[in-house]
Write a protein that holds these residues in place. Structure first.
Motif, mmCIF file in Angstrom:
data_model
loop_
_atom_site.group_PDB
_atom_site.id
_atom_site.type_symbol
_atom_site.label_atom_id
_atom_site.label_comp_id
_atom_site.label_asym_id
_atom_site.label_seq_id
_atom_site.Cartn_x
_atom_site.Cartn_y
_atom_site.Cartn_z
ATOM 1 N N GLU A 15 40.128 -20.169 35.950
ATOM 2 C CA GLU A 15 40.315 -20.786 37.262
ATOM 3 C C GLU A 15 40.226 -19.737 38.363
ATOM 4 O O GLU A 15 39.633 -19.976 39.420
ATOM 5 C CB GLU A 15 41.657 -21.509 37.348
ATOM 6 C CG GLU A 15 41.852 -22.183 38.703
ATOM 7 C CD GLU A 15 43.160 -22.927 38.834
ATOM 8 O OE1 GLU A 15 43.315 -23.647 39.834
ATOM 9 O OE2 GLU A 15 44.027 -22.798 37.944
ATOM 10 N N ILE A 74 42.392 -14.705 48.837
ATOM 11 C CA ILE A 74 43.026 -15.667 47.937
ATOM 12 C C ILE A 74 44.430 -15.171 47.645
ATOM 13 O O ILE A 74 44.607 -14.068 47.117
ATOM 14 C CB ILE A 74 42.253 -15.830 46.612
ATOM 15 C CG1 ILE A 74 40.827 -16.320 46.864
ATOM 16 C CG2 ILE A 74 42.987 -16.816 45.694
ATOM 17 C CD1 ILE A 74 40.009 -16.481 45.588
ATOM 18 N N GLU A 128 43.223 -31.046 47.440
ATOM 19 C CA GLU A 128 43.953 -30.084 48.278
ATOM 20 C C GLU A 128 43.898 -30.506 49.753
ATOM 21 O O GLU A 128 43.407 -29.772 50.616
ATOM 22 C CB GLU A 128 43.359 -28.678 48.101
ATOM 23 C CG GLU A 128 43.400 -28.153 46.690
ATOM 24 C CD GLU A 128 44.768 -27.592 46.318
ATOM 25 O OE1 GLU A 128 45.718 -27.713 47.117
ATOM 26 O OE2 GLU A 128 44.873 -27.017 45.221
ATOM 27 N N THR A 177 35.118 -19.173 46.820
ATOM 28 C CA THR A 177 35.523 -18.569 48.087
ATOM 29 C C THR A 177 34.455 -17.629 48.619
ATOM 30 O O THR A 177 34.140 -17.638 49.813
ATOM 31 C CB THR A 177 36.855 -17.824 47.920
ATOM 32 O OG1 THR A 177 37.852 -18.744 47.443
ATOM 33 C CG2 THR A 177 37.333 -17.249 49.239
ATOM 34 N N ARG A 191 37.578 -19.801 41.448
ATOM 35 C CA ARG A 191 37.998 -19.807 42.852
ATOM 36 C C ARG A 191 37.426 -18.608 43.608
ATOM 37 O O ARG A 191 37.085 -18.714 44.783
ATOM 38 C CB ARG A 191 39.517 -19.845 42.941
ATOM 39 C CG ARG A 191 40.085 -21.224 42.597
ATOM 40 C CD ARG A 191 41.593 -21.263 42.715
ATOM 41 N NE ARG A 191 42.111 -22.581 42.411
ATOM 42 C CZ ARG A 191 42.623 -23.424 43.311
ATOM 43 N NH1 ARG A 191 42.648 -23.074 44.591
ATOM 44 N NH2 ARG A 191 43.085 -24.599 42.950
ATOM 45 N N MET A 213 46.611 -19.763 44.946
ATOM 46 C CA MET A 213 46.808 -20.047 43.526
ATOM 47 C C MET A 213 48.233 -19.691 43.135
ATOM 48 O O MET A 213 48.808 -18.729 43.653
ATOM 49 C CB MET A 213 45.843 -19.235 42.669
ATOM 50 C CG MET A 213 44.408 -19.654 42.765
ATOM 51 S SD MET A 213 43.399 -18.715 41.580
ATOM 52 C CE MET A 213 44.120 -19.264 40.015
ATOM 53 N N ASP A 247 42.450 -19.469 50.302
ATOM 54 C CA ASP A 247 42.805 -20.248 49.120
ATOM 55 C C ASP A 247 44.163 -19.778 48.620
ATOM 56 O O ASP A 247 44.649 -18.700 49.004
ATOM 57 C CB ASP A 247 41.742 -20.081 48.032
ATOM 58 C CG ASP A 247 41.759 -21.196 46.993
ATOM 59 O OD1 ASP A 247 42.669 -22.048 47.049
ATOM 60 O OD2 ASP A 247 40.879 -21.204 46.118
ATOM 61 N N TRP A 302 35.103 -26.339 50.750
ATOM 62 C CA TRP A 302 35.766 -25.501 49.748
ATOM 63 C C TRP A 302 35.039 -25.522 48.408
ATOM 64 O O TRP A 302 34.999 -24.523 47.718
ATOM 65 C CB TRP A 302 37.223 -25.923 49.584
ATOM 66 C CG TRP A 302 38.107 -25.361 50.653
ATOM 67 C CD1 TRP A 302 38.835 -24.194 50.609
ATOM 68 C CD2 TRP A 302 38.336 -25.917 51.962
ATOM 69 N NE1 TRP A 302 39.498 -24.002 51.804
ATOM 70 C CE2 TRP A 302 39.213 -25.036 52.652
ATOM 71 C CE3 TRP A 302 37.903 -27.063 52.615
ATOM 72 C CZ2 TRP A 302 39.648 -25.279 53.954
ATOM 73 C CZ3 TRP A 302 38.332 -27.301 53.913
ATOM 74 C CH2 TRP A 302 39.194 -26.416 54.575
ATOM 75 N N MET A 357 39.109 -27.678 38.605
ATOM 76 C CA MET A 357 38.302 -26.574 39.148
ATOM 77 C C MET A 357 37.004 -26.477 38.363
ATOM 78 O O MET A 357 37.000 -26.549 37.138
ATOM 79 C CB MET A 357 39.087 -25.271 39.046
ATOM 80 C CG MET A 357 38.320 -24.059 39.538
ATOM 81 S SD MET A 357 37.725 -24.227 41.233
ATOM 82 C CE MET A 357 39.272 -24.556 42.079
ATOM 83 N N TYR A 386 33.407 -21.598 36.017
ATOM 84 C CA TYR A 386 32.951 -20.349 36.654
ATOM 85 C C TYR A 386 31.466 -20.136 36.409
ATOM 86 O O TYR A 386 30.964 -20.285 35.299
ATOM 87 C CB TYR A 386 33.747 -19.171 36.098
ATOM 88 C CG TYR A 386 33.143 -17.828 36.449
ATOM 89 C CD1 TYR A 386 33.199 -17.350 37.758
ATOM 90 C CD2 TYR A 386 32.490 -17.070 35.486
ATOM 91 C CE1 TYR A 386 32.646 -16.131 38.087
ATOM 92 C CE2 TYR A 386 31.934 -15.848 35.817
ATOM 93 C CZ TYR A 386 32.022 -15.382 37.118
ATOM 94 O OH TYR A 386 31.470 -14.180 37.435
ATOM 95 N N TYR A 434 38.370 -28.938 44.548
ATOM 96 C CA TYR A 434 39.376 -28.842 45.609
ATOM 97 C C TYR A 434 39.697 -30.205 46.230
ATOM 98 O O TYR A 434 40.438 -30.271 47.207
ATOM 99 C CB TYR A 434 38.897 -27.913 46.726
ATOM 100 C CG TYR A 434 38.877 -26.446 46.372
ATOM 101 C CD1 TYR A 434 39.939 -25.606 46.701
ATOM 102 C CD2 TYR A 434 37.798 -25.889 45.709
ATOM 103 C CE1 TYR A 434 39.917 -24.256 46.387
ATOM 104 C CE2 TYR A 434 37.766 -24.537 45.383
ATOM 105 C CZ TYR A 434 38.823 -23.737 45.736
ATOM 106 O OH TYR A 434 38.795 -22.397 45.413
#
Length: 238
Positions: free
Chosen positions: A117, A86, A201, A125, A121, A109, A107, A194, A1, A4, A198
């Motif tokens: 993470e 999510i 996935e 998203t 995400r 998790m 998504d 995404w 991932m 951030y 990702y």
């Protein structure tokens, strides 16, 4: 991932649907220092009420709530709103992930998770689900048979009738349509729709292609989205 990056607006609001106070405190405190407003619910009815009154930008949804079917709650949220969802759950099975995506999650998790993470995400998203201007190189609209994809307004009509797509569904359709005739691999679609991190996935693409087909393809007509097994998808050239 991917790492951030704090690229959100200060007014971003998260609805945390979770009954574990420790997890609530962890999420709320980390979101607060990054400028998010956070509202919390552990009840299905209250969650739907907050969805209307608070109009969150994103929902972080636990599946294992007391007296609530998390999948059904996810479906009800999606029926009412295009809000980003999510799922954050201790249920780590592939079937649970696919079911959550099928009922509308953007998504998924699995607990335990790192806060880094989760933040990454959330950022990915929100970037996908918030309206964005079409790049200048893109046409204003794309016509495929009776399907009209308005890239500027992010609206779709089929034979003149509006078709409701979630932001993630629209993002996937846009990527396929603007590359009409080209085979797009699973990794390409995951990276473009995404985001980075990702690429493995692949189930996300399969589920969302099925969702698009269910909404856009007509039984007996030429398929809109073509599958090349173990490779990817494309929309046929004219």
């Amino acid at each position: 991932m991917a790492e951030y990056q704090p690229a959100h607006r200060a007014t971003t609001r998260a609805l945390v649907v979770e009954d574990d106070p420790n997890i609530v405190d962890l999420i709320r405190s980390n979101l607060a220092v990054r400028g998010y407003d956070t509202v919390v619910s552990a009840d299905g009815v209250r969650t739907l009420q907050l969805l209307e009154t608070e109009q969150p930008d994103i929902v972080l949804l636990d599946l294992m709530l007391p007296e609530v079917d998390g999948f059904e709650l996810c479906r009800q949220i999606r029926e009412r709103s295009s809000v980003a969802i999510i799922v954050v759950s201790a249920r780590g099975g592939e079937r649970d992930k696919v079911t959550a995506l099928n009922v509308g999650a953007d998504d998924y998790m699995t607990k335990p998770f790192s806060i880094e993470e989760l933040l990454a995400r959330i950022t990915a998203t929100l970037r996908r689900t918030r309206p964005a201007a079409a790049p200048e190189a893109e046409p204003a609209a794309i016509n495929i048979g009776g399907l009209v994809i308005d890239l500027a307004s992010q609206q779709v009509t089929s034979s003149g009738q509006p078709v409701h797509l979630t932001p993630t569904e629209f993002a996937l359709l846009r990527e396929l349509a603007t590359n009409r005739g080209k085979l797009l691999t699973h990794a390409h679609l995951l990276r473009r729709v995404w985001g980075h991190g990702y690429e493995t996935e692949t189930e996300y693409v399969r589920v969302y292609v099925r969702r698009l087909r269910a909404k856009l393809e007509v039984a007996g007509a030429t398929p809109l989205i073509l599958t090349q097994p173990r490779a990817g998808y494309r929309i046929a050239s004219e």
